[in-house]
Scaffold this motif. Structure first.
Motif, PDB file in Angstrom:
ATOM      1  N   ASN A   1       0.935   3.771  -2.862  1.00 47.38           N
ATOM      2  CA  ASN A   1      -0.108   3.133  -3.653  1.00 47.38           C
ATOM      3  C   ASN A   1      -2.017   3.722  -3.533  1.00 47.38           C
ATOM      4  OD1 ASN A   1      -1.591   1.719  -5.782  1.00 47.38           O
ATOM      5  ND2 ASN A   1       0.360  -0.638  -5.388  1.00 47.38           N
ATOM      6  N   SER A   2      -2.030   4.159  -4.418  1.00 51.07           N
ATOM      7  CA  SER A   2      -2.948   5.745  -4.343  1.00 51.07           C
ATOM      8  C   SER A   2      -4.208   4.683  -4.743  1.00 51.07           C
ATOM      9  CB  SER A   2      -3.197   6.823  -4.139  1.00 51.07           C
ATOM     10  OG  SER A   2      -2.865   6.940  -6.253  1.00 51.07           O
ATOM     11  N   LYS A   3      -4.194   4.481  -6.160  1.00 48.19           N
ATOM     12  CA  LYS A   3      -4.893   3.501  -6.488  1.00 48.19           C
ATOM     13  C   LYS A   3      -5.163   1.997  -6.070  1.00 48.19           C
ATOM     14  CE  LYS A   3      -5.655   2.275 -11.635  1.00 48.19           C
ATOM     15  NZ  LYS A   3      -6.842   0.685 -10.424  1.00 48.19           N
ATOM     16  N   LEU A   4      -4.809   1.362  -5.008  1.00 48.75           N
ATOM     17  CA  LEU A   4      -4.296   0.267  -4.589  1.00 48.75           C
ATOM     18  C   LEU A   4      -5.265   0.392  -3.823  1.00 48.75           C
ATOM     19  CD1 LEU A   4      -4.183  -2.999  -4.365  1.00 48.75           C
ATOM     20  CD2 LEU A   4      -2.284  -2.253  -2.958  1.00 48.75           C
ATOM     21  N   GLU A   5      -5.231   2.112  -2.472  1.00 45.00           N
ATOM     22  CA  GLU A   5      -6.339   2.305  -1.573  1.00 45.00           C
ATOM     23  C   GLU A   5      -7.811   2.306  -2.035  1.00 45.00           C
ATOM     24  OE1 GLU A   5      -2.689   4.900   0.569  1.00 45.00           O
ATOM     25  OE2 GLU A   5      -4.021   5.580  -0.792  1.00 45.00           O
ATOM     26  N   HIS A   6      -7.461   3.144  -3.315  1.00 47.67           N
ATOM     27  CA  HIS A   6      -9.500   3.570  -3.343  1.00 47.67           C
ATOM     28  C   HIS A   6     -10.144   2.544  -4.248  1.00 47.67           C
ATOM     29  CE1 HIS A   6     -12.357   5.047  -6.377  1.00 47.67           C
ATOM     30  NE2 HIS A   6     -12.276   5.522  -5.838  1.00 47.67           N
ATOM     31  N   ASP A   7      -8.617   1.135  -5.075  1.00 42.85           N
ATOM     32  CA  ASP A   7     -10.050   0.002  -4.988  1.00 42.85           C
ATOM     33  C   ASP A   7     -10.398  -0.705  -4.397  1.00 42.85           C
ATOM     34  OD1 ASP A   7      -9.273   0.961  -8.120  1.00 42.85           O
ATOM     35  OD2 ASP A   7      -7.335  -0.229  -8.429  1.00 42.85           O
ATOM     36  N   GLN A   8      -9.566  -0.839  -3.354  1.00 44.66           N
ATOM     37  CA  GLN A   8      -9.294  -1.765  -2.243  1.00 44.66           C
ATOM     38  C   GLN A   8     -10.900  -1.072  -1.346  1.00 44.66           C
ATOM     39  OE1 GLN A   8      -8.579  -4.682  -2.780  1.00 44.66           O
ATOM     40  NE2 GLN A   8      -6.468  -5.872  -2.539  1.00 44.66           N
TER      41      GLN A   8
ATOM     42  N   TYR B   1       1.177  -1.556  -0.301  1.00 48.02           N
ATOM     43  CA  TYR B   1       0.361  -0.132   0.447  1.00 48.02           C
ATOM     44  C   TYR B   1       0.967   0.756   0.106  1.00 48.02           C
ATOM     45  CZ  TYR B   1      -4.030  -2.221   0.694  1.00 48.02           C
ATOM     46  OH  TYR B   1      -5.188  -3.690   0.613  1.00 48.02           O
TER      47      TYR B   1
END
Length: 199
Positions: free
Chosen positions: A115-122, A112
């Protein structure tokens, strides 16, 4: 209610009876909601439950006048804490031995950090899973529900006092249906949707 029956009988209800859910029923529903799985067990969902009529009426306006928001017994605004992964992550694995706990915490940080995209997607994935858990649990408890994404996310966030590192993902309304839903619009056949090994 049998799980299969709950899945088959759950429908998106748009009109609800005037019915008050007890606090015990709401707590029971939310206790099931928080059993939903999340990546690395970071439990990033947050739930704002609303039952007061004046607040539901205001939410209805922010939902473009969709009456199920005002009529339902319970409105649940599903939110996510984007930074839950870095907020004392040891607590997510407090019941396992130290060595595997440290391994998992290291994995969380590696996945994480930055990785703001992973934060949002999760966040979206976690809340979607929780929403389905809520709807099936409600069905098993004799209640009906409707998942919702048709509302002003920014204004709803302001309305509930959303913290800056959180997002609103969707809403679920729960109550007793006022009338039977129309027949299902039409399910596509498995042959069009399910593929073995590859497309």
């Amino acid at each position: 209610m049998d799980t299969f029956d709950a899945i088959k009988s759950r429908r998106s209800i748009k009109s609800f009876q005037n019915h008050e859910m007890s606090k015990d029923e709401i707590n029971k529903l939310m206790e099931y909601a928080i059993l939903s799985p999340t990546s690395y067990n970071i439990q990033n969902w947050r739930f704002v439950t609303i039952t007061k009529q004046d607040l539901k009426d205001k939410l209805c306006v922010l939902s473009y006048g969709q009456r199920q928001v005002a009529e339902a017994s319970l409105v649940i605004v599903l939110c996510a804490d984007l930074k839950s992964w870095e907020k004392n992550p040891e607590r997510y694995w407090k019941n396992i031995p130290e060595e595997p706990r440290n391994f998992l915490i290291k994995g969380i940080k590696q996945a994480y950090t930055g990785n703001s995209k992973l934060e949002h997607d999760q966040a979206i994935r976690s809340c979607g899973i929780a929403a389905q858990t809520i709807m099936l649990a409600a069905q098993s408890m004799g209640y009906d529900s409707c998942p919702m994404e048709g509302f002003d996310y920014g204004k709803v966030g302001e309305f509930i006092g959303l913290p800056p590192d959180h997002i609103v993902t969707m809403m679920v309304v729960v109550g007793k249906k006022a009338k039977e839903p129309a027949p299902r619009g039409g399910q596509l056949p498995l042959s069009e949707l399910v593929f073995e090994d590859h497309f």
